[in-house]
Each structure stands twice: as C-alpha cells, then as structure tokens.
Scaffold this motif. Sequence first.
Motif, PDB file in Angstrom:
ATOM      1  N   GLY A   1       0.817  -1.212   0.000  1.00  0.00           N
ATOM      2  CA  GLY A   1       0.000   0.000   0.000  1.00  0.00           C
ATOM      3  C   GLY A   1       0.846   1.254   0.000  1.00  0.00           C
ATOM      4  N   SER A   2       1.883   1.281   0.822  1.00  0.00           N
ATOM      5  CA  SER A   2       2.760   2.455   0.868  1.00  0.00           C
ATOM      6  C   SER A   2       3.534   2.622  -0.427  1.00  0.00           C
ATOM      7  N   LEU A   3       3.891   1.499  -1.081  1.00  0.00           N
ATOM      8  CA  LEU A   3       4.579   1.585  -2.371  1.00  0.00           C
ATOM      9  C   LEU A   3       3.696   2.244  -3.417  1.00  0.00           C
ATOM     10  N   PHE A   4       2.419   1.839  -3.458  1.00  0.00           N
ATOM     11  CA  PHE A   4       1.512   2.449  -4.436  1.00  0.00           C
ATOM     12  C   PHE A   4       1.290   3.929  -4.133  1.00  0.00           C
ATOM     13  N   LEU A   5       1.276   4.292  -2.861  1.00  0.00           N
ATOM     14  CA  LEU A   5       1.132   5.696  -2.521  1.00  0.00           C
ATOM     15  C   LEU A   5       2.379   6.484  -2.906  1.00  0.00           C
ATOM     16  N   THR A   6       3.527   5.795  -2.889  1.00  0.00           N
ATOM     17  CA  THR A   6       4.779   6.486  -3.220  1.00  0.00           C
ATOM     18  C   THR A   6       5.015   6.547  -4.723  1.00  0.00           C
ATOM     19  N   ASP A   7       4.998   5.382  -5.394  1.00  0.00           N
ATOM     20  CA  ASP A   7       5.237   5.337  -6.838  1.00  0.00           C
ATOM     21  C   ASP A   7       4.715   4.009  -7.379  1.00  0.00           C
TER      22      ASP A   7
ATOM     23  N   VAL B   1       5.142   2.531 -10.225  1.00  0.00           N
ATOM     24  CA  VAL B   1       6.111   1.710 -10.975  1.00  0.00           C
ATOM     25  C   VAL B   1       6.924   0.849 -10.019  1.00  0.00           C
ATOM     26  N   LEU B   2       7.433   1.465  -8.961  1.00  0.00           N
ATOM     27  CA  LEU B   2       8.185   0.693  -7.967  1.00  0.00           C
ATOM     28  C   LEU B   2       7.272  -0.292  -7.234  1.00  0.00           C
ATOM     29  N   ALA B   3       6.003   0.066  -7.104  1.00  0.00           N
ATOM     30  CA  ALA B   3       5.055  -0.862  -6.479  1.00  0.00           C
ATOM     31  C   ALA B   3       4.903  -2.127  -7.318  1.00  0.00           C
ATOM     32  N   LEU B   4       4.908  -1.982  -8.652  1.00  0.00           N
ATOM     33  CA  LEU B   4       4.816  -3.158  -9.522  1.00  0.00           C
ATOM     34  C   LEU B   4       6.054  -4.042  -9.379  1.00  0.00           C
ATOM     35  N   VAL B   5       7.208  -3.407  -9.222  1.00  0.00           N
ATOM     36  CA  VAL B   5       8.430  -4.187  -8.975  1.00  0.00           C
ATOM     37  C   VAL B   5       8.286  -4.992  -7.683  1.00  0.00           C
ATOM     38  N   GLY B   6       7.725  -4.318  -6.657  1.00  0.00           N
ATOM     39  CA  GLY B   6       7.519  -5.020  -5.391  1.00  0.00           C
ATOM     40  C   GLY B   6       6.542  -6.163  -5.515  1.00  0.00           C
ATOM     41  N   LEU B   7       5.442  -5.959  -6.238  1.00  0.00           N
ATOM     42  CA  LEU B   7       4.468  -7.032  -6.424  1.00  0.00           C
ATOM     43  C   LEU B   7       5.082  -8.223  -7.142  1.00  0.00           C
ATOM     44  N   THR B   8       5.927  -7.937  -8.148  1.00  0.00           N
ATOM     45  CA  THR B   8       6.601  -9.019  -8.867  1.00  0.00           C
ATOM     46  C   THR B   8       7.493  -9.828  -7.933  1.00  0.00           C
ATOM     47  N   THR B   9       8.203  -9.110  -7.077  1.00  0.00           N
ATOM     48  CA  THR B   9       9.088  -9.797  -6.131  1.00  0.00           C
ATOM     49  C   THR B   9       8.292 -10.655  -5.155  1.00  0.00           C
TER      50      THR B   9
ATOM     51  N   ASP C   1      10.222  11.936 -11.019  1.00  0.00           N
ATOM     52  CA  ASP C   1       8.952  11.347 -10.596  1.00  0.00           C
ATOM     53  C   ASP C   1       8.948  11.008  -9.098  1.00  0.00           C
ATOM     54  N   ILE C   2      10.119  10.788  -8.550  1.00  0.00           N
ATOM     55  CA  ILE C   2      10.214  10.492  -7.122  1.00  0.00           C
ATOM     56  C   ILE C   2      11.351  11.321  -6.540  1.00  0.00           C
ATOM     57  N   SER C   3      11.369  11.391  -5.211  1.00  0.00           N
ATOM     58  CA  SER C   3      12.435  12.129  -4.529  1.00  0.00           C
ATOM     59  C   SER C   3      13.465  11.161  -3.964  1.00  0.00           C
ATOM     60  N   VAL C   4      14.565  11.728  -3.482  1.00  0.00           N
ATOM     61  CA  VAL C   4      15.590  10.903  -2.823  1.00  0.00           C
ATOM     62  C   VAL C   4      14.996  10.196  -1.609  1.00  0.00           C
ATOM     63  N   THR C   5      14.166  10.913  -0.903  1.00  0.00           N
ATOM     64  CA  THR C   5      13.512  10.313   0.277  1.00  0.00           C
ATOM     65  C   THR C   5      12.700   9.085  -0.118  1.00  0.00           C
ATOM     66  N   ASP C   6      11.953   9.180  -1.189  1.00  0.00           N
ATOM     67  CA  ASP C   6      11.136   8.041  -1.644  1.00  0.00           C
ATOM     68  C   ASP C   6      12.018   6.867  -2.057  1.00  0.00           C
ATOM     69  N   LEU C   7      13.083   7.152  -2.819  1.00  0.00           N
ATOM     70  CA  LEU C   7      13.953   6.068  -3.291  1.00  0.00           C
ATOM     71  C   LEU C   7      14.644   5.373  -2.128  1.00  0.00           C
ATOM     72  N   VAL C   8      15.192   6.137  -1.196  1.00  0.00           N
ATOM     73  CA  VAL C   8      15.873   5.524  -0.040  1.00  0.00           C
ATOM     74  C   VAL C   8      14.888   4.722   0.802  1.00  0.00           C
TER      75      VAL C   8
END
Length: 621
Positions: free
Chosen positions: A164-170, A172-180, A284-291
């Motif tokens: 849920g937090s991944l989708f709120l953040t980004d 695309v990265l949420a899809l990577v997480g779902l795949t994992t 599309d995202i910030s350093v805070t989001d990526l870290v």
Amino acid sequence: MASVTSRDVLARGFRVLGRAIRDEPRIFAFAVGGSVLFGGLVVGSAYVIGHIVGKIIVPAIEDGAVNNALLWLGALAVLAISVFRVVGIFGRRLGAGYMQFRLQARYRRLVTGRYLDLPLSWHHRHATGTLLSNANSDVEAAWFPIAPLPFAVGTLVMLIGAVGSLFLTDWVLALVGLTTFAGLFLINVFYSRRMAPRQARAQLMRGEVSAIAHESFDGALVVKTMGREGQETDRFAGQARELRDALISVGRLRGLFDPLMETLPSLGTLAVLLVGTFRLRAGDISVTDLVSIAFLFTVLAFPVRAIGWVLAELPRSVAGWDRLQHVLTATGEMRYGTTSPEKADSPARLAFDNVDYAYPLGAETDDMAAAATGEEHGPTVLHDISLVVPEGRTVALVGPTGSGKSTIASLAVRLVDPATGTISIDGHDLPDLTAAALADNAALVAQIPFIFDDSVRANVALDRPGIDDDAVWAALRLAQADEFIARLPEGLDTMVGERGTSLSGGQRQRLTLARALAGRPRLLVLDDATSAVDPRVEAAILAALRGGEQPTSIMVVAYRRATIALADEVVYIEHGRVVAAGTHSELLSTTPGYVDLVTAYERAEAEREREHAYEEGAVTA
C-alpha cells in the motif's frame, strides 16, 4: 491414515494451523499482536530512514551544515522505533513459544491418555517404538510450524502495508515489489508441493527407526541369548540408512530453496535501485522516496522468510498430524457393558467355555495380509479352551513355552477378547461388565514386573481410593514383601528408581504382586509372577493367599514343581489345547507330556543350583 500429497498439503496444513489457533486463540492473538507491531515498525522505520536521509543527510552534504533539532528528532525516532521493535519481538517470540509448547504438552497427554483407553488388542498391532514416536517426534512435527506462524502472519500484514505504501509512493516501484512478492509466493508453493512426500517419508522412517531401536533394547537379553546381534544390527542399519536417505532428500531440496529465498529479495532491491534511479532522474520520485523503498526491500528480506519457514514445515506438520490422528481417532475393538454387580466378600468363579483366540495381524502388514487371505487375524493360538477356577481354589496352568498360557491369563482379565466362546466371572460374561467392575474383581500380575519411578507407597496404592498405609502394609505382608520394605531407608517413602532399578528381580515381582493385592481382587491371575522369587518365599506367598484374611481364587501360570504341587487342580496345555486336567499326582500318572515337562524343569533348576553353588564356592576359595 490419510496420505500427504503435493496437491492438498497446503490446504491440509492450513487446517492443522487453524486447529492450533482454535485451541489457543488468546496466546495466538498476543503473539500476532507482537508480530504486527514489529511489522508495522519495520515499514515505518524504512520511511523514517528515508526522511532522515532526504531531510537531514542530503541537505547537510549540500549545505555543509547540520540541523541539530532535526538530527535529534531523527535520532529519537530511530531509538523509539528500536525500543518498540524489541517489544514486538519479545511478544511475538514469547507468545509463539508458549503456544507451541502448550500444544505439544496437550497432545502428548491426549495421545498418552488414548493409549491407556485403547485395548491390548490394538497395542498388539503397533510396535512400542512407533507409539513412542507418535507421542514424541510426531507431536513435535505437527506443531513445529507454530513457532514461525505469528511472525508469518505479522509479515503478511507488513507486506500489505508495504505494498500500500509503495503504491502511494510510486506505482512503478510498487509493480516491482508485487513481482518480487509474487515470485516469493510461487517459490514457496513449488517448494511445499515438492517437499510434501519427502517430509512424509522422513517422518514415517523416524517412527520405523524408533520402533526397531526400542524392540532391540527391550529384547536385548533375548537377542543375545538367540545370538541374533548381527541380524538386529543389520535390520537397524537398513532402516537407519533409509532414514538418512530421506533426510538427505529433504536437505537437498531445502538447500535449493533457501538460496532462492535469500536471493529474490536482494534482486528486488537491486531492481528498485535501478528503476528508482531512472525515476529519480525523471523527477517522478524524490531521494527520500527512493531511499525509503530501497531500505524497505532490504529489511523485508528476513521477515518474508518467516512465510517460507511456515510453508516449508507444513508437509512435516501434516505428516505428524496424520500419524497423531491415527492414534486419537482409534477406537479399538473392545466395548464394556453396563453390568456392575456389588463386590462380594467371597472369592470369584472364573469359567472358560469353548474359547478360541487368534492374535491380530500387525498394523504394518495387516492390510496386505487381509487382502491376500481375507482374514484380519493371524493363526489361531488357542483352540476350544474350557476350564473352571472354582471359588477359593488355586488352578495351575502348565505347558511348554508357546502353548498359550499367558494368552489365557490375558483373556481371564479381559486384556483381550476371544475370537469365539465365552469367559465369565460368577456367571457374568466379561464383555457385559463395566470396566470398573472388572477391575474391582480381577487382577493380573505379569511375569515381567513394571515398577514406576516413584515411592513404594505410590507403586502399591496407585492413588486408588480407600488404600491407606494400613492397606499397603497388609498387601506387602501377603506378598512377603513387608520385611525388605521395612529395611529400606525411608520405608514406604523410599524412591525405587526407573523400573525399580534399586530392587532385585524377586523384590520387584513381590512389589507388583502387592500392588494387585491392595485392590483386594476376588480373582488373582499370576502369569509366572514369582519366577524370580526364592521357592520357599513363593510357597509362603501362595500359602498366605490361600489361608489369609483376603479370600481369593487363583489362576497361576506355573513352572516349578513345588508351585504346581500347591495347586488344587492342574490344567496341562499343549499347542493351545487343554490336554489334561486334574491334580498334580493324577497328571503324573496319566499324562506323559506333563511328566516330561515337570521333570525337565526340575533338572534345569537342579543344574542352576549346582552352578550357583559352584560359583559361591569359587568366590569363597
């Protein structure tokens, strides 16, 4: 027993876990609460670290100055999260361990209680080592997944929160997480299905090895006497090799699975960093989001393994549960009646009327043999047995080894039921009596005494109501055991050790005889129960039983001529049939087989006495 297959192991495993949760809902809720607290803080810590990097560290590098207020706030946040994570870990582990051990203790008691309820005919079909394995390793296997279960449930909550937090953040990265996460789940499903038959096989072989080991230790004297040490060693080694191979097969599959579970989250973290870098450059995202997201994947690697631990142990759990259910759902074949006559003060009358008996086939071979022969029992060992033990009389059963004497003794107190014919006490068929009525009226003392690791008092009284110290001493006097008990350091309070290791063979036999006599049975069945007792003491015991204050009818399996001569009647048995009956003198004059047997025992006893005298003389010299 239900089979463990690759298709249904997950569903059946989850049903076993559901049973555990229903048995211990409060403890499970406590453990899951700790796990959820831990999981939530893991997700929260990722975003706290991300904000620390994005709001404190990056500006400090860019500006060359640190905001002390934000630094202290970040440090306090990390410290608070760490403290509460420790609380969550403590609650999770304490609850999971307590729940697991409570379930193991409960089901060990259930299995043991079921063993006590099941008839001897059921026990005849199961090796003692297998029954020990049911109560030990099978109980442990059934509830082994309980330890990581609360962690796994908390991890699921954590994963939902993380996604849920991944989708709120980004997205695309949420899809990577779902795949994992989907990859982790598929690997676990594949592993569980492949592991199911391997774990079932390993659990079965544990029981087999335990059974053979127990048989070999329990029958060590017989094995040595028959010179079969080599055969027993080969038999045990063969089963041990099969267990080794089964465990190696389990280990190989686990060795393939564990690295995949370790690698996939790391690959997910790498994918997040690669994709996140492009997303960061695109704005599309910030350093805070990526870290935050990268750190989240890093800390998720270990908790996600808890799900794998549960799924990995489900096949073993199902195998152990199935073996437990084989015991817990067993009914045996013995049913008790409702007749409960008032216990009389006079001796009982025992009667066998045309009794046949065949031992049941073993549990490991009965299905195959039954299919081949259409029978559920082995060869008949008793044929048309008819005999009577009159009130207050002593009847001796005499016969060569294997003739069926001990089987008759077991039938007399209804440890087993005959295939045909009837057995009655005072005209009441044994199946019509209640269990309590039968136990009040008849008692069996076996050849091999069993002594509990407890005091003399506890071994005789067995916590039965109405048996006080006076009754214990009276029973000990009848069994000619009062003198040596009085000489023990603490008398009735003396601890006798496991199986009576501090006592001699004859003392153990007399103690078990006193245990039977303490219940004041009206029928006493002695299955060569005084074989280790000195003949003069044995004669005193029988004389006390015949002429004491406690009137009792006695059936005794006898070998010694002195014992046989004390009986009012002798029943001679060969090959499971009554060949002759009468007094000792009558059989000596009419039955050649009886004469040969009795004199053979006399010759053997004389030879033992000569050897004993020689050994004493050698020691003296």
